[in-house]
Design a protein around this motif. Structure first.
Motif, short mmCIF file in Angstrom:
data_model
loop_
_atom_site.label_atom_id
_atom_site.label_comp_id
_atom_site.label_asym_id
_atom_site.label_seq_id
_atom_site.Cartn_x
_atom_site.Cartn_y
_atom_site.Cartn_z
N ARG A 1 0.98 11.52 8.16
CA ARG A 1 0.00 12.44 7.58
C ARG A 1 0.02 12.36 6.06
O ARG A 1 -1.02 12.37 5.41
CB ARG A 1 0.28 13.87 8.05
CG ARG A 1 -0.80 14.87 7.66
CD ARG A 1 -0.59 16.22 8.32
NE ARG A 1 -1.05 16.24 9.70
CZ ARG A 1 -1.08 17.34 10.45
NH1 ARG A 1 -0.68 18.50 9.94
NH2 ARG A 1 -1.51 17.30 11.69
N GLU A 2 1.23 12.25 5.49
CA GLU A 2 1.34 12.12 4.02
C GLU A 2 0.71 10.81 3.54
O GLU A 2 0.03 10.78 2.51
CB GLU A 2 2.83 12.16 3.62
CG GLU A 2 3.46 13.54 3.74
CD GLU A 2 4.98 13.51 3.64
OE1 GLU A 2 5.53 12.42 3.32
OE2 GLU A 2 5.62 14.55 3.89
N GLU A 3 0.94 9.74 4.32
CA GLU A 3 0.38 8.44 3.95
C GLU A 3 -1.15 8.45 4.06
O GLU A 3 -1.85 7.89 3.21
CB GLU A 3 0.96 7.35 4.88
CG GLU A 3 0.71 5.93 4.42
CD GLU A 3 1.37 5.61 3.08
OE1 GLU A 3 0.83 4.76 2.36
OE2 GLU A 3 2.41 6.22 2.76
N TRP A 4 -1.66 9.10 5.10
CA TRP A 4 -3.12 9.24 5.29
C TRP A 4 -3.72 10.01 4.11
O TRP A 4 -4.72 9.59 3.52
CB TRP A 4 -3.38 9.95 6.61
CG TRP A 4 -4.79 10.42 6.82
CD1 TRP A 4 -5.25 11.70 6.78
CD2 TRP A 4 -5.93 9.61 7.15
NE1 TRP A 4 -6.59 11.74 7.05
CE2 TRP A 4 -7.04 10.48 7.28
CE3 TRP A 4 -6.13 8.25 7.32
CZ2 TRP A 4 -8.32 10.02 7.58
CZ3 TRP A 4 -7.40 7.79 7.62
CH2 TRP A 4 -8.49 8.66 7.75
N ASP A 5 -3.10 11.14 3.75
CA ASP A 5 -3.59 11.94 2.62
C ASP A 5 -3.57 11.13 1.33
O ASP A 5 -4.47 11.25 0.49
CB ASP A 5 -2.73 13.21 2.45
CG ASP A 5 -2.94 14.21 3.59
OD1 ASP A 5 -3.97 14.11 4.29
OD2 ASP A 5 -2.06 15.08 3.78
N LYS A 6 -2.55 10.31 1.18
CA LYS A 6 -2.41 9.48 -0.02
C LYS A 6 -3.54 8.45 -0.13
O LYS A 6 -4.16 8.30 -1.18
CB LYS A 6 -1.05 8.77 0.01
CG LYS A 6 -0.72 7.96 -1.23
CD LYS A 6 0.66 7.34 -1.08
CE LYS A 6 0.98 6.39 -2.21
NZ LYS A 6 2.29 5.72 -2.00
N VAL A 7 -3.82 7.78 0.99
CA VAL A 7 -4.90 6.78 1.01
C VAL A 7 -6.25 7.43 0.75
O VAL A 7 -7.06 6.94 -0.04
CB VAL A 7 -4.92 6.00 2.35
CG1 VAL A 7 -6.16 5.13 2.46
CG2 VAL A 7 -3.66 5.15 2.48
N LEU B 1 -2.25 1.94 7.70
CA LEU B 1 -2.39 2.66 6.44
C LEU B 1 -1.74 1.90 5.28
O LEU B 1 -2.29 1.85 4.18
CB LEU B 1 -1.78 4.06 6.56
CG LEU B 1 -2.58 5.08 7.37
CD1 LEU B 1 -1.74 6.31 7.67
CD2 LEU B 1 -3.86 5.48 6.64
N ALA B 2 -0.59 1.31 5.55
CA ALA B 2 0.10 0.52 4.51
C ALA B 2 -0.76 -0.67 4.10
O ALA B 2 -0.87 -1.00 2.91
CB ALA B 2 1.46 0.04 5.02
N ALA B 3 -1.39 -1.31 5.09
CA ALA B 3 -2.27 -2.45 4.81
C ALA B 3 -3.49 -2.01 3.99
O ALA B 3 -3.92 -2.73 3.08
CB ALA B 3 -2.72 -3.10 6.12
N GLN B 4 -4.03 -0.83 4.30
CA GLN B 4 -5.19 -0.33 3.55
C GLN B 4 -4.83 -0.04 2.10
O GLN B 4 -5.62 -0.29 1.19
CB GLN B 4 -5.73 0.95 4.21
CG GLN B 4 -6.27 0.77 5.62
CD GLN B 4 -7.29 -0.35 5.70
OE1 GLN B 4 -8.31 -0.35 5.02
NE2 GLN B 4 -7.01 -1.33 6.55
N GLU B 5 -3.63 0.51 1.89
CA GLU B 5 -3.18 0.83 0.54
C GLU B 5 -3.06 -0.44 -0.31
O GLU B 5 -3.49 -0.48 -1.47
CB GLU B 5 -1.85 1.57 0.60
CG GLU B 5 -1.53 2.32 -0.68
CD GLU B 5 -0.31 3.23 -0.52
OE1 GLU B 5 0.13 3.76 -1.54
OE2 GLU B 5 0.19 3.39 0.61
#
Length: 443
Positions: free
Chosen positions: A340-346, A279-283
């Motif tokens: 889950r917060e990171e997923w929602d953010k992306v 997720l960090a890489a996708q952001e």
């Protein structure tokens, strides 16, 4: 041969379900036992968990009434019962009875199991106003369109096949391409068992054995070690063209078994860490892409988004089981809450990106897109749960007035979209053809 195999397989499957009924029920002859209607109602009650109306007797009228109750219940679940009539079931016509039982198996067994795989094998599309979270819309559309139902049937079959392929792919040369001849050697069944319960099977030895020996061994181990009912016999599968429906019914039981396997907390946390890294890489990738395409044309921006989404959807597949965990907030660990917060953010960033692109559409497509989104929002909106019927009618009338006002523009928007010349002064496309086709489909 096919009819004989289906009758035997379906009967065994029904008996495995009715073993949970109180009192248990055993089918001896499917074509005869189904004629009274009680068998159908018992089966549907166990599968649905609902209590269905029935006549307690066994005269012709009562049997007919029970079968009608069963068919009515199935239709209420939006199941198509083509050429399935009460009279044919009372007569015990083989093709009709088998067709009805297959419809029940597919809906309550295969489709329900495949639904758990849908998030893994059905990727989100750019067709909806939300780039990712379209499950609620898909549910609403299913009620409106019979075509959606047919599409889901195909995807449920495909999801089960992909799951089987995935289990077998861990064991090198074992290939699965269908629910027919791929299973004839017995190696596919053994490979799935080995994946689900490592150590129960020696695949190298199996490669030197006959088809019948492997099938016999697979069915024996599945029954004794995995508690999976033996729906098939080796002679049902070791033929030129084995029955697809019978094999699907049996394979689905292995998927059911896999769903019941416990997952260690350590494994879950490891998956959470991997998902967080992805997720960090996708952001970062998304932020870089927004900067790089800032001065590009709309056409190029949309093309880059399509490319990003295609890769995003492919790469997220391994993480979906942990990303789509059904646990409530209170049950999540700190790491899972962060994930889950990171997923929602992306997802929010992706949807925001798409919304901006929609606003940048060249005129007059921008106004058509805005109109489409407003109509879709209105269609998707649930009516308020009002206790006062007069207030409810008033609210409903207001919505109808708004909807009618919007629909006054339908014809002009359709004409504009169909006559839109998709090229600039240099004869270059203004909009990706896929975007135009998406808008036409939505209209």
């Amino acid at each position: 041969q096919r009819e004989f195999t289906q009758k035997k397989t379906f009967t065994s499957w029904i008996n495995s379900i009715l073993a949970k009924h109180t009192p248990p029920y055993i089918v001896s002859d499917l074509y005869t036992d189904i004629q009274q209607g009680h068998l159908l109602l018992d089966l549907l009650e166990v599968l649905s968990g609902q209590h269905l109306p029935r006549e307690k007797g066994f005269n012709t009228f009562q049997c007919r009434s029970n079968i009608e109750n069963a068919l009515t219940f199935l239709k209420s679940r939006s199941l198509k019962l083509i050429n399935i009539h009460v009279a044919d079931i009372i007569e015990g016509k083989p093709s009709i009875v088998l067709g009805l039982i297959w419809t029940i198996i597919f809906h309550f067994h295969i489709e329900e199991l495949a639904r758990t795989l849908a998030c893994t094998y059905n990727q989100p599309s750019l067709d909806s106003s939300s780039a990712v979270d379209s499950s609620a819309k898909a549910s609403r559309s299913a009620k409106k369109s019979a075509k959606i139902k047919e599409w889901w049937k195909m995807s449920a079959t495909k999801a089960l096949l992909l799951w089987a392929k995935e289990q077998c792919s861990l064991h090198g040369s074992v290939s699965v391409t269908d629910f027919k001849s791929s299973w004839r050697s017995g190696l596919a069944f053994l490979a799935i068992i080995q994946t689900l319960r490592p150590g129960l099977v020696d695949l190298e030895k199996a490669k030197a054995r006959s088809n019948k020996e492997n099938l016999k061994e697979a069915f024996r181990i599945a029954e004794l070690e995995l508690n999976i009912p033996r729906l098939l016999e080796p002679e049902d599968v070791d033929i030129v063209n084995p029955d697809e429906k019978s094999i699907m019914t049996y394979v689905a039981q292995f998927l059911q078994y896999s769903k019941n396997l416990p997952e260690s907390e350590e494994d879950v946390q490891e998956k959470v860490r991997e998902a967080m890294g992805w997720l960090a890489a996708q952001e970062k990738k998304l932020a870089k892409l927004l900067v790089e395409t800032e001065n590009e044309t709309y056409y190029q921006k949309y093309k880059e988004m399509m490319s990003f989404m295609e890769t995003f959807n492919q790469e997220k597949t391994p993480f979906l089981p942990v990303l789509s965990s059904k646990r409530g907030e209170a049950e999540l660990s700190e790491g899972q809450q962060q994930m889950r917060e990171e997923w929602d953010k992306v997802i929010s960033q992706i949807n925001e990106w798409k919304a901006k692109l929609d606003q940048m559409l060249p005129s007059p497509l921008d106004s058509i897109e805005a109109w489409l989104q407003e109509v879709e929002r209105l269609q998707a909106e649930d009516l308020p749960d009002l206790q006062d019927p007069f207030k409810a009618i008033s609210v409903f009338r207001e919505i109808i007035v708004i909807f009618k006002g919007l629909m006054d523009c339908f014809d002009s928007h359709l004409d504009t979209l169909q006559s839109f010349k998709n090229e600039d002064e240099k004869n270059m496309p203004l909009v990706l053809p896929e975007k135009l086709e998406e808008m036409k489909r939505r209209l």
